[in-house]
Design a protein around this motif. Structure first.
Motif, PDB file in Angstrom:
ATOM      1  N   ASN A  43      29.539  39.858  31.673  1.00 43.59           N
ATOM      2  CA  ASN A  43      29.527  39.768  33.134  1.00 43.59           C
ATOM      3  C   ASN A  43      28.172  40.175  33.691  1.00 43.59           C
ATOM      4  OD1 ASN A  43      32.399  39.373  33.079  1.00 43.59           O
ATOM      5  ND2 ASN A  43      32.645  41.562  32.884  1.00 43.59           N
ATOM      6  N   PHE A  68      31.935  37.177  36.605  1.00 44.94           N
ATOM      7  CA  PHE A  68      32.227  36.775  35.238  1.00 44.94           C
ATOM      8  C   PHE A  68      31.220  35.756  34.730  1.00 44.94           C
ATOM      9  CE2 PHE A  68      36.821  37.460  36.695  1.00 44.94           C
ATOM     10  CZ  PHE A  68      36.781  38.807  36.384  1.00 44.94           C
ATOM     11  N   ASP A  73      34.519  33.607  29.001  1.00 40.87           N
ATOM     12  CA  ASP A  73      35.748  32.819  29.072  1.00 40.87           C
ATOM     13  C   ASP A  73      36.225  32.386  27.692  1.00 40.87           C
ATOM     14  OD1 ASP A  73      35.630  33.130  31.786  1.00 40.87           O
ATOM     15  OD2 ASP A  73      34.845  31.114  32.191  1.00 40.87           O
ATOM     16  N   CYS A  76      37.822  35.888  26.498  1.00 37.60           N
ATOM     17  CA  CYS A  76      38.687  36.614  27.441  1.00 37.60           C
ATOM     18  C   CYS A  76      39.571  35.655  28.222  1.00 37.60           C
ATOM     19  CB  CYS A  76      37.848  37.387  28.465  1.00 37.60           C
ATOM     20  SG  CYS A  76      36.763  38.618  27.786  1.00 37.60           S
ATOM     21  N   ARG A  78      40.625  35.536  31.549  1.00 37.69           N
ATOM     22  CA  ARG A  78      40.257  36.230  32.785  1.00 37.69           C
ATOM     23  C   ARG A  78      41.451  36.480  33.699  1.00 37.69           C
ATOM     24  NH1 ARG A  78      35.446  38.622  31.744  1.00 37.69           N
ATOM     25  NH2 ARG A  78      33.891  37.093  31.195  1.00 37.69           N
ATOM     26  N   GLU A  81      43.248  39.360  32.180  1.00 35.70           N
ATOM     27  CA  GLU A  81      42.410  40.549  32.342  1.00 35.70           C
ATOM     28  C   GLU A  81      42.534  41.111  33.756  1.00 35.70           C
ATOM     29  OE1 GLU A  81      37.669  41.788  32.424  1.00 35.70           O
ATOM     30  OE2 GLU A  81      38.230  39.831  31.637  1.00 35.70           O
ATOM     31  N   ASN A  82      42.489  40.235  34.753  1.00 34.05           N
ATOM     32  CA  ASN A  82      42.603  40.684  36.146  1.00 34.05           C
ATOM     33  C   ASN A  82      43.963  41.314  36.430  1.00 34.05           C
ATOM     34  OD1 ASN A  82      39.999  40.044  36.942  1.00 34.05           O
ATOM     35  ND2 ASN A  82      40.560  37.954  37.528  1.00 34.05           N
ATOM     36  N   ASN A 103      35.252  33.854  40.702  1.00 33.59           N
ATOM     37  CA  ASN A 103      34.643  34.114  39.395  1.00 33.59           C
ATOM     38  C   ASN A 103      34.272  35.581  39.219  1.00 33.59           C
ATOM     39  OD1 ASN A 103      32.560  33.882  41.296  1.00 33.59           O
ATOM     40  ND2 ASN A 103      31.073  33.348  39.729  1.00 33.59           N
TER      41      ASN A 103
END
Length: 138
Positions: A43, A68, A73, A76, A78, A81-82, A103
Motif C-alpha cells: 500500500n 491499496f 490484490d 490479498c 481486499r 481484509e476490510n 481503493n
C-alpha cells in the motif's frame, strides 16, 4: 496535488460528514497537508492532517490514508481484509477505522509511531510481535 485534494476530500467526507467529526467536515483543502509515509508493503500510506498554524490544526486529528496497491490484490482479498479490519476496530484492536473508499481506507493516525518493516513482523527479538498479538487476541 490532484491526489492530495482527493485524499483530503475523502477524509472530509468519511471522517467529517459521515463520521460526525465537525472539524474534518469544515476543513478546507488549502488548510490541509498530505505527506507520504514509508512502511507500506503493498500500500501507499499518507498522513492527512490540518497544516500547522491553521485554526483546524488543534481541532482535527491526523488520519492515515491507506491506498491499496494493485500488487497486493494478487495476495490479498481486499474486501475480506476490510471486513476483518472493521471488526477488529470495533473490538478495540488496532486503529479506529473511519471508512473504506474505492481503493483504500482511512484509519486513526498514531502519533510517534511507525509501521513495522516486513521483517520486523516475523522476528522474535527484541519483541515477538506474533506471540504478543496472539496472546492479546486469546
Amino acid at each position: 496535488a490532484d491526489r492530495d485534494e482527493r485524499l483530503v476530500s475523502i477524509c472530509r467526507r468519511l471522517a467529517g460528514q459521515l463520521g460526525g467529526d465537525a472539524a474534518w467536515a469544515a476543513l478546507e483543502d488549502a488548510d490541509a497537508e498530505v505527506v507520504q509515509v514509508s512502511g507500506g508493503i503493498t500500500n501507499m500510506l499518507y498522513r492527512v492532517a490540518p497544516k500547522k498554524g491553521t485554526a483546524m490544526h488543534s481541532r482535527a486529528a491526523p488520519i492515515l490514508a491507506r491506498v491499496f496497491g494493485q500488487a497486493g490484490d494478487v495476495v490479498c482479498d481486499r474486501r475480506r481484509e476490510n471486513v476483518v479490519v472493521a471488526e477488529l476496530s470495533e473490538m478495540g484492536f488496532g486503529p479506529k477505522l473511519f471508512g473504506v473508499f474505492a481503493n483504500g481506507r482511512l484509519e486513526h493516525w498514531y502519533a510517534d509511531r511507525r509501521p513495522l518493516e516486513p521483517l520486523e513482523m516475523v522476528q522474535a527479538e527484541p519483541v515477538d510481535m506474533q506471540t504478543m498479538i496472539a496472546k492479546r487476541l486469546a
